[in-house]
Design a protein around this motif. Structure first.
Motif, PDB file in Angstrom:
ATOM      1  N   TYR A 117      51.354  50.831  44.835  1.00 37.38           N
ATOM      2  CA  TYR A 117      50.006  50.285  44.346  1.00 37.38           C
ATOM      3  C   TYR A 117      49.810  48.743  44.904  1.00 37.38           C
ATOM      4  CZ  TYR A 117      46.175  48.458  41.310  1.00 37.38           C
ATOM      5  OH  TYR A 117      45.091  48.084  40.801  1.00 37.38           O
ATOM      6  N   GLU A 118      48.626  48.758  45.545  1.00 34.12           N
ATOM      7  CA  GLU A 118      47.951  47.712  46.147  1.00 34.12           C
ATOM      8  C   GLU A 118      47.162  46.821  45.093  1.00 34.12           C
ATOM      9  OE1 GLU A 118      48.641  46.353  49.110  1.00 34.12           O
ATOM     10  OE2 GLU A 118      49.950  47.958  49.717  1.00 34.12           O
ATOM     11  N   PRO A 119      47.512  45.798  44.628  1.00 36.11           N
ATOM     12  CA  PRO A 119      46.733  45.198  43.567  1.00 36.11           C
ATOM     13  C   PRO A 119      45.465  44.705  44.145  1.00 36.11           C
ATOM     14  CG  PRO A 119      48.874  44.104  43.241  1.00 36.11           C
ATOM     15  CD  PRO A 119      48.895  45.133  44.580  1.00 36.11           C
ATOM     16  N   VAL A 120      44.257  44.906  43.282  1.00 35.77           N
ATOM     17  CA  VAL A 120      43.003  44.304  43.777  1.00 35.77           C
ATOM     18  C   VAL A 120      42.707  42.888  43.503  1.00 35.77           C
ATOM     19  CG1 VAL A 120      40.504  44.471  43.244  1.00 35.77           C
ATOM     20  CG2 VAL A 120      41.857  46.741  42.855  1.00 35.77           C
ATOM     21  N   PHE A 121      43.348  42.145  42.421  1.00 38.75           N
ATOM     22  CA  PHE A 121      43.123  40.870  42.242  1.00 38.75           C
ATOM     23  C   PHE A 121      44.094  39.906  43.143  1.00 38.75           C
ATOM     24  CE2 PHE A 121      40.973  42.929  38.614  1.00 38.75           C
ATOM     25  CZ  PHE A 121      39.714  42.411  39.031  1.00 38.75           C
ATOM     26  N   VAL A 122      43.762  39.809  44.216  1.00 35.50           N
ATOM     27  CA  VAL A 122      44.550  38.899  45.075  1.00 35.50           C
ATOM     28  C   VAL A 122      43.663  38.384  46.244  1.00 35.50           C
ATOM     29  CG1 VAL A 122      46.679  40.232  45.194  1.00 35.50           C
ATOM     30  CG2 VAL A 122      45.038  40.792  46.887  1.00 35.50           C
ATOM     31  N   GLY A 123      44.182  37.060  46.678  1.00 36.33           N
ATOM     32  CA  GLY A 123      43.152  36.695  47.700  1.00 36.33           C
ATOM     33  C   GLY A 123      41.783  36.385  47.300  1.00 36.33           C
ATOM     34  N   ALA A 124      40.636  36.510  48.230  1.00 35.30           N
ATOM     35  CA  ALA A 124      39.350  36.270  47.563  1.00 35.30           C
ATOM     36  C   ALA A 124      39.048  36.968  46.510  1.00 35.30           C
ATOM     37  CB  ALA A 124      38.413  36.614  48.924  1.00 35.30           C
ATOM     38  N   THR A 125      39.345  38.238  46.297  1.00 37.86           N
ATOM     39  CA  THR A 125      38.984  38.808  45.189  1.00 37.86           C
ATOM     40  C   THR A 125      39.512  38.174  43.645  1.00 37.86           C
ATOM     41  OG1 THR A 125      38.891  40.958  46.313  1.00 37.86           O
ATOM     42  CG2 THR A 125      38.608  41.250  43.987  1.00 37.86           C
ATOM     43  N   LEU A 126      40.628  37.408  43.869  1.00 38.32           N
ATOM     44  CA  LEU A 126      41.188  37.020  42.710  1.00 38.32           C
ATOM     45  C   LEU A 126      40.502  35.517  42.318  1.00 38.32           C
ATOM     46  CD1 LEU A 126      43.322  36.639  40.636  1.00 38.32           C
ATOM     47  CD2 LEU A 126      45.005  35.470  42.183  1.00 38.32           C
ATOM     48  N   GLU A 127      40.208  35.128  43.515  1.00 38.18           N
ATOM     49  CA  GLU A 127      39.030  33.810  43.468  1.00 38.18           C
ATOM     50  C   GLU A 127      38.191  34.116  42.709  1.00 38.18           C
ATOM     51  OE1 GLU A 127      39.804  30.459  44.068  1.00 38.18           O
ATOM     52  OE2 GLU A 127      42.031  31.432  44.383  1.00 38.18           O
ATOM     53  N   ARG A 128      37.208  35.015  43.215  1.00 43.61           N
ATOM     54  CA  ARG A 128      36.125  35.544  42.682  1.00 43.61           C
ATOM     55  C   ARG A 128      36.244  35.847  41.200  1.00 43.61           C
ATOM     56  NH1 ARG A 128      31.586  35.368  41.512  1.00 43.61           N
ATOM     57  NH2 ARG A 128      29.969  37.034  41.925  1.00 43.61           N
ATOM     58  N   LEU A 129      37.261  36.636  40.764  1.00 45.27           N
ATOM     59  CA  LEU A 129      37.627  36.803  39.366  1.00 45.27           C
ATOM     60  C   LEU A 129      37.648  35.292  38.535  1.00 45.27           C
ATOM     61  CD1 LEU A 129      37.959  38.696  37.010  1.00 45.27           C
ATOM     62  CD2 LEU A 129      40.690  38.556  37.654  1.00 45.27           C
ATOM     63  N   ARG A 130      38.581  34.420  39.192  1.00 41.67           N
ATOM     64  CA  ARG A 130      38.787  33.163  38.394  1.00 41.67           C
ATOM     65  C   ARG A 130      37.268  32.456  38.142  1.00 41.67           C
ATOM     66  NH1 ARG A 130      43.781  31.722  41.848  1.00 41.67           N
ATOM     67  NH2 ARG A 130      45.587  32.550  40.419  1.00 41.67           N
ATOM     68  N   GLU A 131      36.520  32.636  39.218  1.00 39.75           N
ATOM     69  CA  GLU A 131      35.178  31.960  39.069  1.00 39.75           C
ATOM     70  C   GLU A 131      34.402  32.586  37.730  1.00 39.75           C
ATOM     71  OE1 GLU A 131      31.192  32.294  41.624  1.00 39.75           O
ATOM     72  OE2 GLU A 131      32.956  32.239  42.710  1.00 39.75           O
ATOM     73  N   ILE A 132      34.330  33.943  37.677  1.00 40.71           N
ATOM     74  CA  ILE A 132      33.641  34.690  37.041  1.00 40.71           C
ATOM     75  C   ILE A 132      34.385  34.440  35.395  1.00 40.71           C
ATOM     76  CG2 ILE A 132      33.627  37.072  35.925  1.00 40.71           C
ATOM     77  CD1 ILE A 132      33.058  38.011  38.718  1.00 40.71           C
ATOM     78  N   LEU A 133      35.641  34.598  35.467  1.00 35.89           N
ATOM     79  CA  LEU A 133      36.271  34.098  34.168  1.00 35.89           C
ATOM     80  C   LEU A 133      35.840  32.858  33.461  1.00 35.89           C
ATOM     81  CD1 LEU A 133      39.816  35.499  34.543  1.00 35.89           C
ATOM     82  CD2 LEU A 133      38.083  36.332  33.173  1.00 35.89           C
ATOM     83  N   SER A 134      35.485  31.615  34.442  1.00 38.77           N
ATOM     84  CA  SER A 134      35.399  30.428  33.955  1.00 38.77           C
ATOM     85  C   SER A 134      33.990  30.218  33.148  1.00 38.77           C
ATOM     86  CB  SER A 134      35.170  29.584  35.104  1.00 38.77           C
ATOM     87  OG  SER A 134      34.088  29.922  35.851  1.00 38.77           O
ATOM     88  N   ARG A 135      33.131  31.401  33.402  1.00 39.35           N
ATOM     89  CA  ARG A 135      31.745  31.536  32.723  1.00 39.35           C
ATOM     90  C   ARG A 135      31.871  32.043  31.404  1.00 39.35           C
ATOM     91  NH1 ARG A 135      28.897  34.662  36.959  1.00 39.35           N
ATOM     92  NH2 ARG A 135      29.854  33.951  38.823  1.00 39.35           N
ATOM     93  N   TYR A 136      33.069  32.719  31.025  1.00 38.77           N
ATOM     94  CA  TYR A 136      33.056  33.346  29.777  1.00 38.77           C
ATOM     95  C   TYR A 136      33.962  32.545  28.884  1.00 38.77           C
ATOM     96  CZ  TYR A 136      30.713  37.250  32.030  1.00 38.77           C
ATOM     97  OH  TYR A 136      29.742  38.159  32.672  1.00 38.77           O
ATOM     98  N   PRO A 137      33.744  32.811  27.388  1.00 39.66           N
ATOM     99  CA  PRO A 137      34.551  32.023  26.236  1.00 39.66           C
ATOM    100  C   PRO A 137      35.854  32.678  26.332  1.00 39.66           C
ATOM    101  CG  PRO A 137      32.725  33.350  25.358  1.00 39.66           C
ATOM    102  CD  PRO A 137      32.692  33.396  26.785  1.00 39.66           C
ATOM    103  N   VAL A 138      36.182  33.833  26.366  1.00 39.47           N
ATOM    104  CA  VAL A 138      37.342  34.663  26.439  1.00 39.47           C
ATOM    105  C   VAL A 138      37.255  35.719  27.669  1.00 39.47           C
ATOM    106  CG1 VAL A 138      37.431  34.484  23.944  1.00 39.47           C
ATOM    107  CG2 VAL A 138      36.145  36.512  24.714  1.00 39.47           C
ATOM    108  N   LYS A 139      38.600  35.783  28.042  1.00 38.72           N
ATOM    109  CA  LYS A 139      38.494  36.579  29.367  1.00 38.72           C
ATOM    110  C   LYS A 139      38.142  38.021  29.289  1.00 38.72           C
ATOM    111  CE  LYS A 139      43.688  36.912  29.042  1.00 38.72           C
ATOM    112  NZ  LYS A 139      45.123  36.886  29.473  1.00 38.72           N
TER     113      LYS A 139
END
Ligand code: FES
Length: 172
Positions: A15-37
């Protein structure tokens, strides 16, 4: 017995994880907009689909792990929304409304024309060149503009059999 167009919906190998590199960065940015993950489930699934083209069971498990949700909960959401692909699809995803009001205006023939000109052959199958998948969908909310079609994120109304070859050429 034929395995059908969705037979390849299982990943094999490591399995190759999806949330690495730029995709992980993008997820972190999205998570910062929500009160709970956990609230970021829908956009997190979009990130997976953008990265991989579809969402496998193993992707769902990864999303669950990252967001603190069970794989079953994630799967429940993925299977609820038709916009998430649970199997590989072509580069272009065509959705044709075939609900009754559009159907009486010829939607079935528009579907047939797409299946023929994309060379998909059957609904839900991917064309041999990997470019197309065609599906029927329920009302797209444009009943006065039969036949409405979604090609990827583009909405095209008033599609006729005659327009299909040009549309396929345009997106090829
Ligand atoms: S029935 Fe086709 S858009 Fe509503």
């Amino acid at each position: 017995m034929s395995a059908g167009p969705h037979a390849a919906a299982r990943e094999t190998g490591p399995y190759e994880p999806v949330f690495v590199g730029a995709t992980l960065e993008r997820l972190r940015e999205i998570l910062s907009r929500y009160p709970v993950k956990q609230a970021a489930l829908l956009p997190a699934l979009w990130l997976v689909q953008q990265a991989r083209g579809w969402i496998s069971d193993r992707n769902m498990a990864e999303v669950g792990e990252v967001l603190g949700l069970t794989p079953a909960y994630v799967k429940g959401v993925v299977t609820f929304y038709t916009m998430y692909h649970q199997h590989p699809v072509g580069k272009h995803f065509v959705q044709v409304c075939t609900t009754s009001p559009c159907n009486v205006c010829g939607a079935e023939n528009v579907v047939k024309a797409f299946l023929e000109h994309t060379r998909c052959g059957e609904l839900g199958a991917t064309s041999p060149d990997g470019n197309w998948t065609v599906v029927e969908v329920e009302c797209l909310g444009a009943c006065g503009f039969a036949t409405p079609v979604l090609i990827d994120d583009d909405f095209v109304d008033g599609v006729t059999v005659e327009m299909v070859p040009e549309l396929v050429k345009k997106y090829r």
